[in-house]
Motif scaffolding. Structure first.
Motif, PDB file in Angstrom:
ATOM      1  N   UNK A  94       0.812  -1.211   0.000  1.00  0.00           N
ATOM      2  CA  UNK A  94       0.000   0.000   0.000  1.00  0.00           C
ATOM      3  C   UNK A  94       0.855   1.274   0.000  1.00  0.00           C
ATOM      4  N   UNK A  95       2.149   1.102  -0.220  1.00  0.00           N
ATOM      5  CA  UNK A  95       3.075   2.231  -0.128  1.00  0.00           C
ATOM      6  C   UNK A  95       2.676   3.398  -1.021  1.00  0.00           C
ATOM      7  N   UNK A  96       2.222   3.095  -2.234  1.00  0.00           N
ATOM      8  CA  UNK A  96       1.904   4.156  -3.173  1.00  0.00           C
ATOM      9  C   UNK A  96       0.422   4.557  -3.141  1.00  0.00           C
ATOM     10  N   UNK A  97      -0.334   3.983  -2.221  1.00  0.00           N
ATOM     11  CA  UNK A  97      -1.744   4.357  -2.068  1.00  0.00           C
ATOM     12  C   UNK A  97      -1.851   5.537  -1.104  1.00  0.00           C
ATOM     13  N   UNK A  98      -1.169   6.605  -1.423  1.00  0.00           N
ATOM     14  CA  UNK A  98      -1.119   7.763  -0.543  1.00  0.00           C
ATOM     15  C   UNK A  98      -1.651   8.990  -1.265  1.00  0.00           C
ATOM     16  N   UNK A  99      -1.991   9.989  -0.457  1.00  0.00           N
ATOM     17  CA  UNK A  99      -2.585  11.203  -1.012  1.00  0.00           C
ATOM     18  C   UNK A  99      -1.677  11.861  -2.036  1.00  0.00           C
ATOM     19  N   UNK A 100      -0.365  11.849  -1.785  1.00  0.00           N
ATOM     20  CA  UNK A 100       0.567  12.533  -2.686  1.00  0.00           C
ATOM     21  C   UNK A 100       0.592  11.891  -4.073  1.00  0.00           C
ATOM     22  N   UNK A 101       0.207  10.599  -4.185  1.00  0.00           N
ATOM     23  CA  UNK A 101       0.189   9.944  -5.498  1.00  0.00           C
ATOM     24  C   UNK A 101      -1.192   9.978  -6.137  1.00  0.00           C
ATOM     25  N   UNK A 102      -2.184  10.441  -5.391  1.00  0.00           N
ATOM     26  CA  UNK A 102      -3.552  10.436  -5.908  1.00  0.00           C
ATOM     27  C   UNK A 102      -3.840  11.632  -6.802  1.00  0.00           C
ATOM     28  N   UNK A 103      -3.252  12.777  -6.452  1.00  0.00           N
ATOM     29  CA  UNK A 103      -3.554  14.000  -7.188  1.00  0.00           C
ATOM     30  C   UNK A 103      -2.940  14.013  -8.574  1.00  0.00           C
ATOM     31  N   UNK A 104      -1.653  13.677  -8.676  1.00  0.00           N
ATOM     32  CA  UNK A 104      -0.940  13.753  -9.955  1.00  0.00           C
ATOM     33  C   UNK A 104      -0.603  12.380 -10.526  1.00  0.00           C
ATOM     34  N   UNK A 105      -0.903  11.319  -9.795  1.00  0.00           N
ATOM     35  CA  UNK A 105      -0.571   9.991 -10.272  1.00  0.00           C
ATOM     36  C   UNK A 105       0.858   9.614  -9.921  1.00  0.00           C
ATOM     37  N   UNK A 106       1.198   8.365 -10.184  1.00  0.00           N
ATOM     38  CA  UNK A 106       2.553   7.896  -9.905  1.00  0.00           C
ATOM     39  C   UNK A 106       3.557   8.527 -10.848  1.00  0.00           C
ATOM     40  N   UNK A 107       3.097   8.812 -12.063  1.00  0.00           N
ATOM     41  CA  UNK A 107       3.922   9.525 -13.039  1.00  0.00           C
ATOM     42  C   UNK A 107       3.095  10.683 -13.531  1.00  0.00           C
TER      43      UNK A 107
END
Length: 212
Positions: A94-107
Motif C-alpha cells: 500500500x506504499x503508493x496508495x497515498x494522497x501525494x500519489x492520488x492528485x498527480x498519479x505515480x507519473x
C-alpha cells in the motif's frame, strides 16, 4: 569616485527554471530517441526541439543519453517521499496508495507515456540502460536512509541497507515489467495508471513475503 556598475544582460535563472529546462530537454530527447533512435540524435537536434542551443544542452548534461535522467529521477523522488510517509503497520503493497500519489498519479500525467517509452528503450539502448541503472544505484542509499529513519536505526545499519536493496530491485523490476509488457502508449490515462498501480502493488506484496 566611480559608481559601481550594475549587472547587465539577462538575470540569472532560478533553480526552479533550471529544473524546468532540464525536464524540457529530457522530454525532447526521448521524443527524438523514439522517432529516430539514439545514435541518429544529436545535441543540436535536442536543443532545437526545446529552443535552446546545443551549448545549453551540454551545460546541463554531459551526454545525450544522460538528458533523460530527470524523468527517471522524478519517480525516485516520489518513492522516497512515499517511504518517509509510510505509516507504521501499513502493508508494503500500500506504499503508493497515498494522497501525494492520488492528485498527480505515480507519473505526472503528461509524462506517463514518455517515461513508458523511455523505459522500453532501456531494453535495447545500452547508453540509456546505463543511465537507468545508475539512477537506481544512486537511489539505493537514499532508500536505506529513509527506511532507517522509519525504524529508528542508524543510516549505515545492515538491516535497512539490505531492505533498501530488495526494495530497489523490486521497484525497478516492476516498472520494467509494466513498461515492457503492460504499458500501452495509446491506453486511456486512467487505465494506464491503474495498471501501473496494480503492478507495483503485486510486486511489493511479493517482496514483503521475503525469501522462503
Amino acid at each position: 569616485m566611480t559608481a559601481p556598475r550594475g549587472r547587465t544582460g539577462r538575470p540569472p535563472l532560478t533553480e526552479e527554471r533550471k529544473a524546468e529546462i532540464r525536464l524540457e530537454i529530457a522530454r525532447a530527447a526521448v521524443d527524438l530517441f523514439v522517432t529516430q533512435g539514439v545514435t541518429a540524435t544529436t545535441g543540436e537536434q535536442i536543443g532545437q526541439a526545446v529552443g535552446v542551443s546545443s551549448r545549453t544542452v551540454w551545460r546541463y548534461f554531459p551526454s545525450k543519453e544522460s538528458c533523460v535522467r530527470p524523468l527517471f529521477s522524478a519517480g525516485i523522488d516520489l518513492t522516497v517521499a512515499c517511504l518517509r510517509d509510510w505509516l507504521p503497520g501499513q502493508p508494503l503493497e500500500q506504499l503508493f496508495d497515498q494522497e501525494r500519489t492520488s492528485e498527480h498519479g505515480l507519473i505526472g500525467g503528461g509524462d506517463r507515456n514518455t517515461v513508458g517509452a523511455l523505459v522500453r528503450l532501456t531494453r535495447t539502448e545500452p547508453g540509456l540502460r546505463a543511465v537507468w541503472l545508475q539512477t537506481h544505484d544512486e537511489a539505493e542509499p537514499v532508500f536505506a536512509r529513509a527506511l532507517a529513519e522509519r525504524a529508528g536505526q542508524p543510516a549505515d545499519a545492515l538491516r535497512p541497507t539490505i531492505r533498501a536493496a530488495m526494495f530497489n530491485a523490486t521497484l525497478r523490476a516492476a516498472v520494467e515489467h509494466y513498461a515492457w509488457r503492460t504499458a500501452d502508449a495509446s491506453a486511456d490515462p486512467a487505465t494506464a495508471e491503474a495498471e501501473l498501480r496494480a503492478t507495483l502493488r503485486w510486486a511489493l506484496a511479493v517482496a514483503a513475503e521475503g525469501l522462503k
